[in-house]
Design a protein around this motif. Structure first.
Motif, PDB file in Angstrom:
ATOM      1  N   ILE A 219       0.835  -1.201   0.000  1.00 56.71           N
ATOM      2  CA  ILE A 219       0.000   0.000   0.000  1.00 56.71           C
ATOM      3  C   ILE A 219       0.878   1.264   0.000  1.00 56.71           C
ATOM      4  O   ILE A 219       0.594   2.240   0.676  1.00 56.71           O
ATOM      5  CB  ILE A 219      -0.998   0.008   1.184  1.00 56.71           C
ATOM      6  N   LYS A 220       1.929   1.197  -0.792  1.00 55.80           N
ATOM      7  CA  LYS A 220       2.871   2.310  -0.887  1.00 55.80           C
ATOM      8  C   LYS A 220       2.187   3.574  -1.385  1.00 55.80           C
ATOM      9  O   LYS A 220       2.434   4.668  -0.891  1.00 55.80           O
ATOM     10  CB  LYS A 220       4.020   1.916  -1.824  1.00 55.80           C
ATOM     11  N   ASP A 221       1.294   3.431  -2.382  1.00 60.01           N
ATOM     12  CA  ASP A 221       0.614   4.593  -2.950  1.00 60.01           C
ATOM     13  C   ASP A 221      -0.364   5.233  -1.973  1.00 60.01           C
ATOM     14  O   ASP A 221      -0.797   6.364  -2.194  1.00 60.01           O
ATOM     15  CB  ASP A 221      -0.129   4.198  -4.225  1.00 60.01           C
ATOM     16  N   ALA A 222      -0.720   4.499  -0.932  1.00 57.25           N
ATOM     17  CA  ALA A 222      -1.635   5.055   0.066  1.00 57.25           C
ATOM     18  C   ALA A 222      -0.888   5.853   1.125  1.00 57.25           C
ATOM     19  O   ALA A 222      -1.505   6.438   2.016  1.00 57.25           O
ATOM     20  CB  ALA A 222      -2.435   3.937   0.731  1.00 57.25           C
ATOM     21  N   GLY A 223       0.446   5.886   1.056  1.00 62.35           N
ATOM     22  CA  GLY A 223       1.225   6.621   2.038  1.00 62.35           C
ATOM     23  C   GLY A 223       1.253   5.924   3.383  1.00 62.35           C
ATOM     24  O   GLY A 223       0.991   6.536   4.425  1.00 62.35           O
ATOM     25  N   PHE A 224       1.596   4.638   3.389  1.00 62.39           N
ATOM     26  CA  PHE A 224       1.609   3.854   4.632  1.00 62.39           C
ATOM     27  C   PHE A 224       2.637   4.403   5.620  1.00 62.39           C
ATOM     28  O   PHE A 224       3.771   4.692   5.264  1.00 62.39           O
ATOM     29  CB  PHE A 224       1.949   2.397   4.309  1.00 62.39           C
ATOM     30  N   SER A 225       2.199   4.551   6.873  1.00 62.87           N
ATOM     31  CA  SER A 225       3.075   5.032   7.936  1.00 62.87           C
ATOM     32  C   SER A 225       3.420   3.899   8.901  1.00 62.87           C
ATOM     33  O   SER A 225       4.571   3.496   9.022  1.00 62.87           O
ATOM     34  CB  SER A 225       2.416   6.176   8.707  1.00 62.87           C
TER      35      SER A 225
END
Length: 246
Positions: A25-31
């Motif tokens: 979920i890199k494009d979702a900006g995973f923190s």
């Protein structure tokens, strides 16, 4: 299995899960992710900058992710919740991923570092420190450390005020390590209060940032990285200005 082995196994599985989510979920900006056991299963809270990408159309993304966590990571009846990060620029893990993506795209590491420093400070941080290490310019390993503002470095205060994360990015010369430490104003204690900036200046900076965000709103992290890379190319570093003068 002993208690120690159980702890080691749980920590190892958590590390694998974080590595998977950072990519999936890199494009979702995973923190980061929080996992807790409940009477009905396992509660999984994902902290991201763009929840819609994780949820997917009609919840398809959540369903696929639920099946993956249950099948490959052994989580019993995972119940996924998605939490939106209000200020991505003040979250060290998000900024680490953005800086790593910029370097991976081919942006000069110093340009990308200076841009990231400015973005974090413009978002209202009390201080920031970015360390980049590895084979930066040649065959020998080295590191560069850049700081702005006030950043407590040790003691109990540092654990309260500072948010820190580390990531690595593969390059042709080898892996480059990135470490970002961000001191947040809302957590500061009086002795670390940032002085010299009036309320009017802070408000002006906030309005400018909101205006810039409204003008160019990226739908995914990949689009955000692309926009940042285009802006970075327009910057003039001091060393480049000196070369032009010579």
């Amino acid at each position: 299995m002993s208690a120690v082995k159980n702890v080691i196994k749980d920590n190892y599985n958590m590390m694998l899960l974080k590595d998977y989510l950072r990519t999936a979920i890199k494009d979702a900006g995973f923190s980061h992710v929080e996992i807790s056991k409940t009477p009905t299963g396992t509660r999984v809270v994902l902290h991201v900058t763009r929840p819609g990408i994780v949820i997917g159309r009609k919840g398809s993304g959540i369903r696929d992710l639920t099946e993956k966590l249950e099948k490959d990571f052994g989580l019993k009846s995972p119940q996924i919740a998605v939490n939106e990060i209000a200020q991505p620029e003040l979250t060290s893990s998000v900024m680490c991923n953005r800086l790593a993506s910029l370097i991976e795209r081919g942006t000069a590491f110093r340009r990308a570092t200076m841009w990231t420093l400015q973005q974090i400070m413009n978002a209202g941080a009390m201080g920031v420190q970015i360390t980049v290490s590895g084979k930066l310019r040649g065959d020998r390993s080295s590191f560069e450390k850049h700081s702005l503002g006030i950043l407590p470095r040790a003691g109990h205060q540092a654990t309260i005020v500072v948010d820190e994360d580390i990531t690595h990015v593969p390059t042709a010369m080898g892996y480059i390590g990135i470490r970002i430490r961000i001191a947040k104003k809302e957590r500061h204690i009086p002795e670390f209060e940032l002085k010299g900036m009036s309320a009017a200046e802070i408000e002006t900076r906030r309005i400018a940032k909101e205006k810039a965000d409204a003008e160019e709103k990226a739908r995914t992290e990949s689009e955000q990285i692309k926009l940042d890379a285009e802006k970075i190319e327009q910057l003039d570093l001091m060393e480049e200005v000196e070369e032009k003068i010579k």
